[in-house]
Design a protein around this motif. Structure first.
Motif, PDB file in Angstrom:
ATOM      1  N   GLY A 299       0.784  -1.224   0.000  1.00  0.00           N
ATOM      2  CA  GLY A 299       0.000   0.000   0.000  1.00  0.00           C
ATOM      3  C   GLY A 299       0.815   1.271   0.000  1.00  0.00           C
ATOM      4  O   GLY A 299       1.863   1.359  -0.629  1.00  0.00           O
ATOM      5  N   LYS A 308      -2.670   4.067   5.876  1.00  0.00           N
ATOM      6  CA  LYS A 308      -3.871   3.875   5.085  1.00  0.00           C
ATOM      7  C   LYS A 308      -4.485   5.236   4.736  1.00  0.00           C
ATOM      8  O   LYS A 308      -4.535   6.147   5.569  1.00  0.00           O
ATOM      9  CB  LYS A 308      -4.905   3.047   5.853  1.00  0.00           C
ATOM     10  N   PRO A 532      -0.380  -1.150  -7.956  1.00  0.00           N
ATOM     11  CA  PRO A 532      -1.036  -0.759  -6.701  1.00  0.00           C
ATOM     12  C   PRO A 532      -2.531  -0.516  -6.929  1.00  0.00           C
ATOM     13  O   PRO A 532      -2.944  -0.030  -7.984  1.00  0.00           O
ATOM     14  CB  PRO A 532      -0.325   0.540  -6.317  1.00  0.00           C
ATOM     15  N   LEU A 534      -6.300   0.905  -5.076  1.00  0.00           N
ATOM     16  CA  LEU A 534      -6.997   1.563  -3.975  1.00  0.00           C
ATOM     17  C   LEU A 534      -8.469   1.728  -4.331  1.00  0.00           C
ATOM     18  O   LEU A 534      -8.864   1.614  -5.496  1.00  0.00           O
ATOM     19  CB  LEU A 534      -6.369   2.912  -3.620  1.00  0.00           C
ATOM     20  N   ALA A 555      -4.349   0.434  -0.667  1.00  0.00           N
ATOM     21  CA  ALA A 555      -3.771   1.652  -0.097  1.00  0.00           C
ATOM     22  C   ALA A 555      -4.767   2.441   0.742  1.00  0.00           C
ATOM     23  O   ALA A 555      -4.366   3.181   1.646  1.00  0.00           O
ATOM     24  CB  ALA A 555      -3.225   2.536  -1.216  1.00  0.00           C
TER      25      ALA A 555
END
Length: 808
Positions: A299, A308, A532, A534, A555
């Motif tokens: 993340g 986070k 990645p 999110l 993330a």
């Protein structure tokens, strides 16, 4: 240095009538209305079902603005004064004239733009700026866009040797420097010589101070003893030419920037002549020294620390003020979101005001800066209620082919020096199924927001645009971003990755943003192990947050939304979206405290009640529940307790109603209670700490009480906005949330009553009215304070109550 001045244009004349050549300098505008910019004309009209539900049942139209300014100096200007005018936001199709000279047009209402007016100005005389704003296609958006010059306008005067502000790039890195963190700040740009002579001996100097260069009110801050400088000699610059420069400043034991510790340094960039005199000073910048990265397995990292993203999406309106951007309004909102535990903002679905990013830098937010909601394919726009067919097809897609590069490049160039911005989004849900793109891989597609969508609108139709076009456009847009900034990842918020991820949509992107697709996280992480991921847009459910906390490779998330907004209405009389944690008045809703309990490390304990007549709804919806203990006799009430305490005990008039354990993997404790007037009390325990929350039955409302939110003083000649909160209280000063008296406001003194907002999106009272009903015990009043105003008095009056007064 003889010339260096920034003039803000706030006083304008305005008209929506049809005129002949109103751009002419000698046009008589004496009959036009006086307005203050930032200004949104749409909120001065009544709400009407004749207008689009998507844009809040308010009109568009065509408006004209005229402003006057004076220029120091003699009548002739043979290259002696440079003048640039900056518009930070005009919605939309802003056309600009200076002293009758036509400067150009900017279609996209969210882009900032500037014009060189050096050739137009008349020193020593009055000068005129005229702006035509055309927003006749008022159903051009899926949310409220506003109409008018709704952000700052200013003119910067300086000598013909200067630093091009659009060329200035600030980048930072962190070095160990013998076990003590050293910050390296690199500054590059272009010096310009617009004089008629060759310029030699220019020196570029940068100064960094240990305090921010300016605060979010735009005022320059005082410096402290911590001061770092660097300079470089420039090569000779021919008349009409430019020269590049690059310098570095090393800061030992640098204080790093993050959302948790938003430390800022002030940067001042100056240009000196061969005689050692100051020639030009660029607008001060705030610099945050930080490093960050997105790891596909672990993340988001900021300065080496895993964190986070606890984010929210926000639209740009301010309720009764419309789209007009007033910094104090947004500071109040952002401070509340910060207190809730929020650390990230997504500017859905367009660039925000430059002042917005200044506040994110100062307060500490990670920002996803988003450019577009649609590309060359037009999305459905709803005019008679959300998903009520047929839609209309107006919007930016008409200008995208010609303007997308300038608009996207302009956003990146304008915003790239903000430490708060950590990613660029090139689009929102451009892959939404059948809106308009289709693909033969899916005979039928259903999006996350397709309730009531006709079957024929879900089915594959080869006559519609092919979704294979999207990866091509995404690659083009990603290249534009990387041309101007390679320090941040590029993503697009995907609506239907079930398809778009299989046709190369992510190939040119650095990250994948998923809207409401938590169920795909695991499988797609395996499919794209180096990408990645999110949540770029998420619901408020606990399951959506657990998808973040239980998966190291995610993330973070961005809730839809942080604040209620105008438009995207379900249908008359509701004229906006209730999905926010704050209402449009900036007051906390029950869901605000629920989210605080999930995101904050400090003890949280908050009681919200739901009478049996409203039971059965989604307990996590932000608007669910009341902050009240006044209900019918012998009825039952669901008592919800939003807390991060380990256990909570509930008491009613001293009687114990039971203890609930708080399991972080489950929803919050709740009780079904037979109503009885008196005192409802919750006692929470976190280790050895004990916290309490109390709700009491109120007596009839007895008085109006007003208090003023902090208003920063004006130091730059601009107007400021006072925010006055009104509360309805009983004799024990308890908030009475169930009474809704109509309150009338009057202002005495040199100011203007700009708007009244109660947060009730089904209240159809005209925004220009001096009256509004209290909603859930509160409302807020916005008062414009002129720079030279003395003391003002605001009076609130309602039938059955004594008047209330407050001095401003």
């Amino acid at each position: 240095m003889e010339i260096m001045e920034t003039v803000y244009l706030q006083q304008w004349k305005f008209s929506m009538d049809t005129h002949t050549d109103p751009w002419s300098p000698d046009f008589d505008d004496s009959g036009w209305r006086h307005v203050i910019v930032p200004h949104d004309w749409a909120v001065s009209f009544p709400f009407s079902r004749e207008h689009s539900s998507g844009t809040g049942y308010l009109p568009g139209g065509t408006g004209w603005y005229r402003a006057q300014f004076r220029v120091k100096g003699e009548r002739e200007n043979p290259g002696g004064i440079c003048a640039f005018i900056d518009f930070e936001g005009v919605y939309k199709n802003g056309q600009v004239w200076c002293n009758g000279y036509y400067l150009g047009r900017r279609p996209y209402g969210y882009s900032s733009f500037r014009y060189d007016i050096s050739h137009c100005i008349r020193p020593g005389e009055s000068n005129n700026i005229t702006v035509k704003v055309t927003h006749d296609d008022a159903a051009d958006s899926r949310w409220y866009a506003g109409s008018g010059i709704y952000r700052r306008v200013f003119i910067r005067f300086h000598e013909p040797r200067y630093i091009n502000p659009e060329s200035l790039v600030v980048q930072t890195e962190i070095r160990d420097a013998e076990n003590g963190e050293e910050g390296i700040v690199s500054i590059s740009g272009e010096a310009v010589n617009k004089s008629r002579e060759r310029s030699e001996g220019l020196v570029l100097r940068v100064i960094m101070n240990g305090t921010a260069a300016r605060n979010t009110a735009g005022d320059r801050a005082e410096t402290d003893e911590e001061r770092y400088t660097a300079e470089t000699a420039l090569c000779a610059i021919e008349a009409g030419g430019q020269a590049s420069f690059a310098v570095k400043v090393a800061i030992p034991r640098a204080r790093l920037w993050s959302a948790e510790t938003p430390n800022l340094y002030g940067l001042i960039t100056q240009l000196y002549g061969a005689d050692g005199k100051l020639v030009y000073e660029a607008s001060p910048l705030n610099v945050g020294i930080r490093s960050f990265r997105f790891d596909p397995e672990r993340g988001f990292f900021i300065n080496g620390k895993n964190e986070k993203l606890k984010g929210v999406c926000v639209h740009h309106d301010s309720g009764c003020l419309g789209a007009a951007f007033w910094p104090d309004v947004w500071r109040r909102r952002l401070e509340k979101l910060k207190k809730m535990g929020c650390n990230a903002i997504r500017t859905s679905h367009n660039p925000q005001s430059p002042e917005f990013y200044d506040m994110c830098d100062e307060l500490g937010f990670y920002v996803m800066d988003e450019a577009f909601d649609e590309w060359e394919g037009c999305k459905n726009k709803w005019t008679t209620g959300h998903n009520v067919y047929p839609p209309v097809h107006q919007g930016y897609y008409e200008d995208f082919p010609e303007w997308h590069e300038r608009d996207l490049a302009g956003m990146v160039i304008r915003d790239r020096n903000h430490p708060s911005i950590i990613m660029w989004s090139i689009g929102n849900e451009v892959d939404y199924p059948n809106d308009p793109y289709v693909h033969p891989l899916f005979a039928e597609m259903t999006g996350n927001n397709d309730a009531g969508k006709p079957k024929t609108e879900r089915e594959y139709n080869p006559q519609k645009p092919d979704m294979e076009r999207l990866p091509v456009i995404a690659g083009r847009l990603a290249n534009i971003v990387k041309k101007y900034d390679q320090t941040r990842p590029v993503l697009s918020a995907a609506a239907f990755p079930e398809l778009s991820s299989r046709i190369g949509f992510f190939d040119s992107l650095d990250m994948a943003g998923y809207n409401y697709k938590e169920r795909l996280y695991h499988d797609d992480h395996r499919r794209f192990p180096r990408l990645p991921i999110l949540g770029s847009e998420n619901g408020h459910s606990l399951e959506a947050w657990k998808a973040v906390t239980e998966n190291a490779f995610i993330a973070g998330q961005f809730l839809w939304t942080g604040i209620d907004f105008l438009g995207e209405a379900k249908g008359w009389p509701v004229r906006g979206s209730l999905s926010g944690l704050l209402d449009v008045a900036g007051f906390e809703k029950p869901g605000y405290y629920r989210r605080m309990a999930l995101w904050s490390d400090t003890p949280v304990l908050y009681l919200a009640c739901l009478p049996e007549s409203e039971a059965g709804g989604e307990p996590y919806y932000p608007s669910t529940g009341y902050r009240s203990w006044n209900y019918r006799k012998r009825g039952t009430v669901t008592v919800m307790c939003y807390t991060n305490c380990e256990s909570v005990e509930l008491l009613l008039n001293g009687k114990r109603l039971g203890t609930r354990q708080r399991n972080r993997g489950e929803e919050f404790p709740a009780w079904t209670v037979a109503f009885e007037r008196g005192k409802l009390e919750a006692v929470g325990r976190m280790g050895e700490r004990e916290v309490k929350d109390v709700l009491e039955s109120t007596l009839p409302a007895e008085r109006l009480y007003m208090s003023s939110w902090e208003c920063r003083p004006a130091t730059d000649g601009r107007c400021r906005l006072a925010q006055v909160e009104l509360a309805l209280l009983d004799e024990a000063d308890r908030l009475c949330v169930m009474d809704h008296p109509l309150v009338r406001f009057e202002l005495a003194g040199e100011g203007m009553l700009l708007g009244i907002e109660n947060g009730d999106l089904s209240d159809l009272t005209e925004y220009r009215s001096p009256c509004r009903r209290v909603y859930r015990g509160r409302l807020i009043v916005y008062v414009l304070l002129f720079p030279a105003a003395g003391e003002l008095t605001l009076t609130a009056a309602a039938e059955g109550f004594d008047p209330a007064y407050i001095k401003l």
